[in-house]
Design a protein around this motif. Structure first.
Motif, short mmCIF file in Angstrom:
data_model
loop_
_atom_site.label_atom_id
_atom_site.label_comp_id
_atom_site.label_asym_id
_atom_site.label_seq_id
_atom_site.Cartn_x
_atom_site.Cartn_y
_atom_site.Cartn_z
N PRO A 163 56.88 54.92 23.58
CA PRO A 163 57.65 56.03 23.00
C PRO A 163 59.14 55.84 23.26
CG PRO A 163 56.62 56.71 25.06
CD PRO A 163 56.30 55.26 24.89
N GLY B 40 66.80 56.73 23.93
CA GLY B 40 67.17 55.31 23.81
C GLY B 40 68.19 54.83 24.83
N TYR C 132 68.09 51.50 30.67
CA TYR C 132 69.01 50.43 31.06
C TYR C 132 68.47 49.05 30.68
CZ TYR C 132 71.94 53.51 33.99
OH TYR C 132 72.80 54.47 34.46
N MET D 68 60.52 59.78 19.11
CA MET D 68 60.11 61.18 19.20
C MET D 68 61.19 62.16 18.73
SD MET D 68 57.02 61.04 20.14
CE MET D 68 56.63 62.70 20.71
N GLY E 1 71.75 65.49 33.87
CA GLY E 1 72.98 64.70 34.00
C GLY E 1 74.05 65.09 32.98
N ASN E 2 75.13 64.32 32.97
CA ASN E 2 76.31 64.66 32.19
C ASN E 2 76.33 64.13 30.78
OD1 ASN E 2 77.45 66.02 34.30
ND2 ASN E 2 78.79 64.34 34.94
N GLY F 195 68.36 61.17 26.43
CA GLY F 195 67.18 61.92 26.01
C GLY F 195 66.54 62.66 27.18
N LEU G 94 61.26 62.29 33.10
CA LEU G 94 60.05 61.61 33.58
C LEU G 94 60.35 60.64 34.72
CD1 LEU G 94 58.39 61.01 30.09
CD2 LEU G 94 57.66 62.66 31.84
N ALA H 54 57.52 57.55 32.62
CA ALA H 54 57.98 56.78 31.47
C ALA H 54 56.85 55.87 30.99
CB ALA H 54 59.22 55.95 31.81
N THR H 55 56.34 56.17 29.81
CA THR H 55 55.37 55.35 29.07
C THR H 55 53.99 55.16 29.69
OG1 THR H 55 57.23 54.11 28.16
CG2 THR H 55 55.10 53.13 27.86
N TYR I 297 66.55 53.65 42.24
CA TYR I 297 66.29 54.80 41.36
C TYR I 297 65.69 54.32 40.04
CZ TYR I 297 67.51 59.00 38.60
OH TYR I 297 67.48 60.10 37.78
C1 LIG Z 1 75.34 56.79 29.57
C2 LIG Z 1 74.22 57.12 30.53
C3 LIG Z 1 74.38 58.17 31.42
C4 LIG Z 1 73.37 58.49 32.32
N1 LIG Z 1 73.55 59.52 33.19
C5 LIG Z 1 72.57 59.83 34.07
C6 LIG Z 1 72.73 60.88 35.01
O1 LIG Z 1 73.77 61.54 35.06
N2 LIG Z 1 71.71 61.15 35.87
C7 LIG Z 1 70.55 60.44 35.85
O2 LIG Z 1 69.66 60.76 36.63
N3 LIG Z 1 70.37 59.44 34.97
C8 LIG Z 1 71.35 59.12 34.10
N4 LIG Z 1 71.16 58.08 33.23
C9 LIG Z 1 69.89 57.35 33.24
C10 LIG Z 1 68.86 58.04 32.33
O3 LIG Z 1 68.32 59.14 33.02
C11 LIG Z 1 67.76 57.05 31.96
O4 LIG Z 1 68.31 55.94 31.29
C12 LIG Z 1 66.66 57.69 31.10
O5 LIG Z 1 65.49 56.91 31.15
C13 LIG Z 1 67.10 57.84 29.66
O6 LIG Z 1 66.16 58.56 28.92
P1 LIG Z 1 66.13 58.39 27.32
O7 LIG Z 1 65.05 59.26 26.80
O8 LIG Z 1 67.49 58.53 26.78
O9 LIG Z 1 65.79 56.84 27.21
P2 LIG Z 1 64.64 56.00 26.47
O10 LIG Z 1 65.18 54.61 26.49
O11 LIG Z 1 64.29 56.58 25.15
O12 LIG Z 1 63.41 56.14 27.45
C14 LIG Z 1 63.44 55.70 28.78
C15 LIG Z 1 62.00 55.35 29.22
O13 LIG Z 1 61.16 56.50 29.08
C16 LIG Z 1 60.09 56.25 28.17
N5 LIG Z 1 59.90 57.44 27.34
C17 LIG Z 1 60.77 57.95 26.43
N6 LIG Z 1 60.24 59.02 25.83
C18 LIG Z 1 59.01 59.20 26.36
C19 LIG Z 1 57.97 60.15 26.11
N7 LIG Z 1 58.10 61.10 25.19
N8 LIG Z 1 56.83 60.03 26.84
C20 LIG Z 1 56.67 59.06 27.78
N9 LIG Z 1 57.63 58.14 28.02
C21 LIG Z 1 58.79 58.21 27.32
C22 LIG Z 1 60.58 55.05 27.34
O14 LIG Z 1 59.50 54.32 26.79
C23 LIG Z 1 61.38 54.26 28.37
O15 LIG Z 1 60.53 53.47 29.18
C24 LIG Z 1 72.16 57.75 32.32
C25 LIG Z 1 72.01 56.70 31.43
C26 LIG Z 1 73.03 56.36 30.55
C27 LIG Z 1 72.84 55.19 29.63
#
Ligand SMILES: Cc1cc2nc3c(=O)[nH]c(=O)nc-3n(C[C@H](O)[C@H](O)[C@H](O)COP(=O)(O)OP(=O)(O)OC[C@H]3O[C@@H](n4cnc5c(N)ncnc54)[C@H](O)[C@@H]3O)c2cc1C
Ligand SMILES: *[C@@H]1O[C@H](CO)[C@@H](O)[C@H](O)[C@H]1NC(C)=O
Length: 501
Positions: A106, A110, A113, A129, A170-171, A176, A182, A232-233, A458
């Motif tokens: 899923p 996006g 890291y 999603m 977070g900020n 997402g 998660l 996550a996943t 983390y």
């Molecule tokens: C610019 C930036 C700022 C950030 N700031 C912070 C912060 O302030 N504090 C902090 O704690 N972290 C921070 N992060 C880290 C962030 O919490 C993680 O990168 C997080 O995994 C991002 O979630 P996403 O849904 O955007 O990413 P995605 O890449 O979409 O998903 C991350 C992981 O979760 C899985 N996943 C996604 N959706 C689902 C679902 N519906 N069910 C099951 N699994 C799923 C994906 O397969 C993948 O393995 C930051 C990251 C970035 C790039």
């Protein structure tokens, strides 16, 4: 805190160039392999069509657009994207991936890291999603039901508009909620309200066998344990969260104290560390420094400016004199804007329209427990900040008086409950020729700090080079048992998913 400092604001023109580049990126394959892949693609297309959700297959502009992720470092090529808007369509996607024999992951915002939401390897079916935007607020229960397709900016705004409430995320507005929640979710109110994951009361997910499962403190407790930290996943596709939400109707104060002097890094860091040992939970803060000599303390106080000042007095007294000072009393939604460098008088609706930015980077993390690094450790750490690098370092305060550390370690899969702060080190580049050198700077830094700190890291700052024990420690065996039960065929996997053994 996050990566806002290194964010590269990609203009529309640049994004177009990028998409063309991505379109040209085709894996080299032999004739037979190519035909096999073509057949699989046809079968996958036919199968997904039965669900009726929008799809994007290689060779189309929709596919190139969908392939854009926050971290441009890994440009994985999924077999297809599917954009479900109903739970039945998610179920169908799981069914199709199994039938065709392709991997499935899923995607939330996006921002992984390691680009694990593009599969972490080529040829995976990505279930985007973004169509899951259901939202409702229960004022009496102080809970909110939130679809897995929300990003943080729109979610903060929806919660604020519904009842001046929030979650401690977070900020970065484009992150997402799904991946964030998660794997933990630390933000500028987490010391008071816990991590986002600590505020998950219930999830609905589509499991590997296609069933829709509810997990909460009463139902499917093992799954409820696992998804809070290791969600996550590995255990399925979360379609919906129920969060505990918190009142933020009273004024709050944003603060930032900034220096630009290499000679004061040691003094400021040491002051941050000893102050951090004893800060009330109403303050959430992070320290920042980089090799150019810039350093700052930034955070939120859940209260008025006049009552903040006595609480930062000891920090300022031990830090270097005359920082650039910001202390702004705001309402909560203004604070969210200011935390992302918007002026406080920006129309809050802007949170629904924050442009998706990208970066090319490698990050690592490590936890430091109380009482913190020794003087020798701080010195070694600062000396390891290579002047030739553009890396930067962020220290997110957890600390003994925080709600994060009050959770009993075995209660959720998030084990980092005894930490003073996490360190995040980020190296980015725009020319891929510099990738190895830039990465080596932070790897060296990590190794130096490792001799003084824990080996924990983390999971939301996921780093392919770390063992799973660094993320899940003593909960790993429970997580493996849960994986065997909920996904015995390892349908949901990526390079650092919870394994079957
Ligand atoms: C610019 C930036 C700022 C950030 N700031 C912070 C912060 O302030 N504090 C902090 O704690 N972290 C921070 N992060 C880290 C962030 O919490 C993680 O990168 C997080 O995994 C991002 O979630 P996403 O849904 O955007 O990413 P995605 O890449 O979409 O998903 C991350 C992981 O979760 C899985 N996943 C996604 N959706 C689902 C679902 N519906 N069910 C099951 N699994 C799923 C994906 O397969 C993948 O393995 C930051 C990251 C970035 C790039
Ligand atoms: C799916 O797996 C779960 C966990 O093992 C189980 O409780 C449920 O009954 C299964 N559903 C079906 C339809 O097999």
């Amino acid at each position: 805190m996050g990566l806002k400092f290194a964010v590269l604001r990609v203009t529309a023109a640049l994004a177009c160039v990028l998409m063309v580049l991505l379109m040209c990126f085709q894996p080299v394959a032999g004739n037979e392999q190519r035909m096999g892949r073509k057949l699989a693609a046809t079968t996958l297309k036919q199968c997904l069509a039965k669900g009726g959700a929008r799809t994007a297959f290689p060779g189309t502009s929709e596919y190139s657009t969908a392939r854009l992720a926050y971290n441009l470092r890994e440009r994985y090529a999924p077999s297809a994207f599917v954009f479900p808007t109903t739970v039945a369509q998610v179920q169908n996607a799981v069914f199709c991936a199994k039938q065709v024999g392709v991997g499935i992951v899923p995607r939330g915002g996006g921002h992984s890291y390691e680009d694990y939401s593009l599969g972490g390897r080529d040829g995976v079916l990505v279930v985007d999603m973004e169509g899951f935007k259901q939202f409702s607020y229960n004022k009496a229960a102080k809970t909110a039901v939130v679809g897995a397709g929300f990003r943080l900016g729109p979610l903060y705004l929806a919660l604020w508009n519904a009842g001046k409430v929030t979650i401690p995320a977070g900020n970065c507005p484009t992150v997402g909620i799904a991946g964030h929640a998660l794997g933990g979710g630390w933000g500028f109110s987490s010391r008071k309200f816990g991590l986002v994951t600590d505020n998950i009361l219930e999830v609905q997910l589509v499991a590997a066998n296609g069933t829709v499962v509810t997990a909460n403190a009463q139902k499917n407790k093992d799954l409820y344990f696992a998804i809070r930290g290791a969600g996550a996943t590995s255990y399925g596709i979360v379609t919906q969260f129920t969060f505990r939400v918190h009142d933020v109707s009273a004024p709050v104060t944003h603060f930032k104290y900034r220096w630009n002097d290499k000679a004061v890094l040691f003094k400021n860091f040491k002051s941050f560390q000893s102050w951090g040992l004893n800060v009330p939970a109403e303050i959430s803060a992070a320290f920042y420094m980089d090799p150019s000599g810039v350093s700052w303390l930034e955070g939120t106080y859940l209260g008025k400016k006049t009552s903040l000042l006595p609480l930062v007095k000891t920090f300022l007294a031990s830090a270097a004199p005359n920082p650039t000072r910001v202390e702004e009393e705001l309402n909560w939604i203004q604070l969210i804007l200011v935390n992302w460098n918007y002026p406080s008088n920006t129309n809050p609706n802007q949170l629904n329209n924050v442009p998706f930015t990208t970066n090319t980077f490698k990050a690592k993390s490590i936890y430091v427990n109380g009482p913190g690094l020794s003087d020798a450790g701080i010195n070694a750490m600062i000396n390891a900040m290579n002047t030739g690098s553009n890396a930067y370092f962020i220290y997110d305060l957890y600390g003994s008086q925080s709600a994060i550390n009050k959770v009993v370690p075995g209660e959720t899969a998030f084990i980092h409950r005894n930490s003073l702060y996490s360190i995040q080190m980020v190296a980015s580049w725009s020319n891929d020729n510099n990738a190895v050198t830039q990465t080596s700077y932070i790897t060296r830094y990590w190794k130096v700090v490792r001799t003084y700190a824990t080996g924990q890291a983390y999971q939301n700052y996921i780093d392919r080079d770390m063992p799973l024990s660094a993320y899940y420690g003593s909960s790993l065996s429970t997580l493996i048992a849960g994986k065997k039960k909920w996904d015995p065929q390892n349908v949901f996997n990526f390079p650092q998913s919870i394994p079957l053994k």
